[in-house]
Design an enzyme around this catalytic site. Structure first.
Site, PDB file in Angstrom:
ATOM      1  N   HIS A   1       5.820   5.441  11.398  1.00  0.00           N
ATOM      2  CA  HIS A   1       5.257   5.373  10.052  1.00  0.00           C
ATOM      3  C   HIS A   1       4.325   6.589   9.935  1.00  0.00           C
ATOM      4  O   HIS A   1       3.095   6.449   9.958  1.00  0.00           O
ATOM      5  CB  HIS A   1       4.501   4.062   9.886  1.00  0.00           C
ATOM      6  CG  HIS A   1       4.173   3.701   8.467  1.00  0.00           C
ATOM      7  ND1 HIS A   1       4.219   4.611   7.429  1.00  0.00           N
ATOM      8  CD2 HIS A   1       3.767   2.528   7.909  1.00  0.00           C
ATOM      9  CE1 HIS A   1       3.869   4.005   6.300  1.00  0.00           C
ATOM     10  NE2 HIS A   1       3.597   2.743   6.567  1.00  0.00           N
TER      11      HIS A   1
ATOM     12  N   LYS B   1      25.694  -4.344  -3.413  1.00  0.00           N
ATOM     13  CA  LYS B   1      27.161  -4.362  -3.529  1.00  0.00           C
ATOM     14  C   LYS B   1      27.804  -3.776  -2.279  1.00  0.00           C
ATOM     15  O   LYS B   1      29.001  -3.568  -2.230  1.00  0.00           O
ATOM     16  CB  LYS B   1      27.594  -3.532  -4.737  1.00  0.00           C
ATOM     17  CG  LYS B   1      27.059  -3.998  -6.068  1.00  0.00           C
ATOM     18  CD  LYS B   1      27.629  -3.081  -7.157  1.00  0.00           C
ATOM     19  CE  LYS B   1      26.909  -3.269  -8.466  1.00  0.00           C
ATOM     20  NZ  LYS B   1      27.224  -2.173  -9.407  1.00  0.00           N
TER      21      LYS B   1
ATOM     22  N   ARG C   1      11.763   3.700   2.893  1.00  0.00           N
ATOM     23  CA  ARG C   1      11.455   2.727   3.965  1.00  0.00           C
ATOM     24  C   ARG C   1      12.714   1.922   4.240  1.00  0.00           C
ATOM     25  O   ARG C   1      13.357   1.432   3.305  1.00  0.00           O
ATOM     26  CB  ARG C   1      10.319   1.798   3.560  1.00  0.00           C
ATOM     27  CG  ARG C   1      10.113   0.659   4.562  1.00  0.00           C
ATOM     28  CD  ARG C   1       8.878  -0.146   4.285  1.00  0.00           C
ATOM     29  NE  ARG C   1       7.677   0.617   4.590  1.00  0.00           N
ATOM     30  CZ  ARG C   1       6.433   0.123   4.499  1.00  0.00           C
ATOM     31  NH1 ARG C   1       6.249  -1.127   4.139  1.00  0.00           N
ATOM     32  NH2 ARG C   1       5.389   0.869   4.796  1.00  0.00           N
TER      33      ARG C   1
ATOM     34  N   ARG D   1       0.799  -1.220   0.000  1.00  0.00           N
ATOM     35  CA  ARG D   1       0.000   0.000   0.000  1.00  0.00           C
ATOM     36  C   ARG D   1       0.830   1.268   0.000  1.00  0.00           C
ATOM     37  O   ARG D   1       0.571   2.187  -0.771  1.00  0.00           O
ATOM     38  CB  ARG D   1      -0.945   0.032   1.219  1.00  0.00           C
ATOM     39  CG  ARG D   1      -2.215  -0.735   1.039  1.00  0.00           C
ATOM     40  CD  ARG D   1      -2.681  -1.299   2.351  1.00  0.00           C
ATOM     41  NE  ARG D   1      -1.734  -2.311   2.798  1.00  0.00           N
ATOM     42  CZ  ARG D   1      -1.809  -3.595   2.470  1.00  0.00           C
ATOM     43  NH1 ARG D   1      -2.806  -4.021   1.760  1.00  0.00           N
ATOM     44  NH2 ARG D   1      -0.882  -4.455   2.857  1.00  0.00           N
ATOM     45  N   THR D   2       1.833   1.344   0.870  1.00  0.00           N
ATOM     46  CA  THR D   2       2.562   2.619   0.980  1.00  0.00           C
ATOM     47  C   THR D   2       3.261   2.940  -0.328  1.00  0.00           C
ATOM     48  O   THR D   2       3.152   4.051  -0.849  1.00  0.00           O
ATOM     49  CB  THR D   2       3.575   2.558   2.150  1.00  0.00           C
ATOM     50  OG1 THR D   2       2.881   2.140   3.321  1.00  0.00           O
ATOM     51  CG2 THR D   2       4.202   3.912   2.405  1.00  0.00           C
TER      52      THR D   2
HETATM   53  N1  ASP Z   1       1.827  -1.790   6.596  1.00  0.00           N
HETATM   54  C1  ASP Z   1       2.101  -1.358   7.953  1.00  0.00           C
HETATM   55  C2  ASP Z   1       3.577  -1.071   8.128  1.00  0.00           C
HETATM   56  O1  ASP Z   1       4.320  -1.046   7.169  1.00  0.00           O
HETATM   57  C3  ASP Z   1       1.570  -2.321   8.956  1.00  0.00           C
HETATM   58  C4  ASP Z   1       2.171  -3.685   8.967  1.00  0.00           C
HETATM   59  O2  ASP Z   1       3.068  -4.021   8.188  1.00  0.00           O
HETATM   60  O3  ASP Z   1       1.734  -4.458   9.827  1.00  0.00           O
HETATM   61  O4  ASP Z   1       3.998  -0.841   9.238  1.00  0.00           O
END
Ligand code: ASP
Length: 331
Positions: free
Chosen positions: A158, A109, A130, A79-80
């Site tokens: 987050h 590398k 991320r 999703r993100t």
């Molecule tokens: N998608 C959310 C996160 O990246 C929640 C999860 O992974 O549980 O933190």
């Protein structure tokens, strides 16, 4: 940080797809929810609402035409990453995703995170990052010259998820103050819980934390809530909170953060939200989940109008559109 102004970004009444005015909130980076005041939150929500109207009316616009986004994910995401890509595309910008191929990039590398960021910023205007280490995104932002947006730093924060979570609560229930919010699941490692708890602590809310004993909310967060005088209670049973909750915020047990998988096995089936349990809940309440779910909410709950988790997903794109505009000086 906010200059309060209500000038709209879009003129939806005429066929004008260009932004009519630039004003309002400028963000250098998005690293933690701690950087936002309540005024900033109102402003972001206002812009997210505008984004949703623009998307419904025109689909796309040229607000971020000429800008490119690097979407860099060192941990899995559905999703993100995809909502940031969709957000940038709807605003007329371009994206180079590095979400599936970290193993093919120079990271494999042995290139450092900082060197990767200093390289990417040579041909990108904004980086969504991320990374599995707490604090790593803030560290990257110290060195980078383009805006950095934290898309999750390990078990840390987050922030964009928490913003969309709060936006969802306000949209669904019409307010945030006076609500009883129950957070359920892995409160120790769940970064969305950490960020949302910090945001909610700015409001007049009651918070209930439901988890196995080993996965309770970190002490620093609990102390912060107590210092602020927030009404808090902890329990290990969803049954204790279901009747009074206005928001049931459900999370999965974060398997990838456990060093000892035997400990994960002990808690992995800690709870499940079922239609029978939902019978005990208020008629006007919502069930949320940052997703993915792995058994915490039975699929038959999806039919219940109180199940808000897929509406929550859609709100994510609008919030991320608003944030991209803000870091690129277009909000
Ligand atoms: N998608 C959310 C996160 O990246 C929640 C999860 O992974 O549980 O933190």
């Amino acid at each position: 940080m906010t200059t309060k102004t209500l000038n709209p970004l879009f003129d939806l009444t005429s066929h004008q797809r260009q932004p009519s005015i630039k004003n309002g909130l400028y963000l250098k980076d998005v690293l933690s929810v701690e950087q936002f005041t309540k005024d900033d939150l109102d402003y972001i929500f206002l812009r997210a609402n505008e984004m949703s109207k623009m998307a419904a009316r025109w689909g796309t616009c040229d607000l971020l035409k000429g800008y490119t986004l690097a979407c860099v994910f060192y941990e899995p995401s559905t999703r993100t990453s995809s909502s940031f890509i969709a957000a940038m595309e709807r605003l007329g910008g371009k994206v180079i995703p590095i979400t599936e191929g970290i193993q093919y990039s120079s990271v494999s590398k042995g290139e450092s995170l900082i060197d990767s960021m200093l390289t990417l910023e040579q041909y990108r205007d904004v980086i969504v990052l991320r990374h599995p280490e707490i604090g790593s995104v803030a560290k990257a932002a110290k060195y980078a010259h383009v805006p950095i947006i934290n898309a999750g730093d390990g078990a840390g924060e987050h922030p964009t998820q928490a913003l969309l979570d709060l936006f969802t609560i306000q949209k669904e229930l019409g307010k945030i103050d006076k609500l009883k919010v129950a957070m359920v699941g892995d409160l120790r490692y769940g970064r969305t819980v950490h960020s949302l708890t910090k945001l909610l602590s700015q409001y007049d809310v009651s918070l209930r934390f439901v988890s196995p004993d080993t996965l309770r909310l970190p002490l620093d967060l609990m102390n912060m809530l107590i210092d602020k005088g927030i009404n808090v209670r902890e329990t290990s049973k969803v049954q204790d909170v279901i009747e009074n909750a206005d928001v049931l915020y459900v999370t999965r047990i974060q398997k990838e953060r456990f060093t000892d998988l035997a400990q994960y096995d002990e808690v992995k089936t800690f709870f499940e939200i079922t239609p029978e349990l939902m019978e005990k809940a208020k008629q006007k309440m919502i069930v949320m989940h940052p997703l993915p779910r792995v058994g915490e909410i039975h699929y038959s709950v999806d039919k219940d109008p109180r199940a808000a988790y897929f509406r929550q997903v859609q709100n994510g794109m609008f919030i991320r559109m608003a944030l991209l505009a803000a870091v690129l000086g277009q909000a």
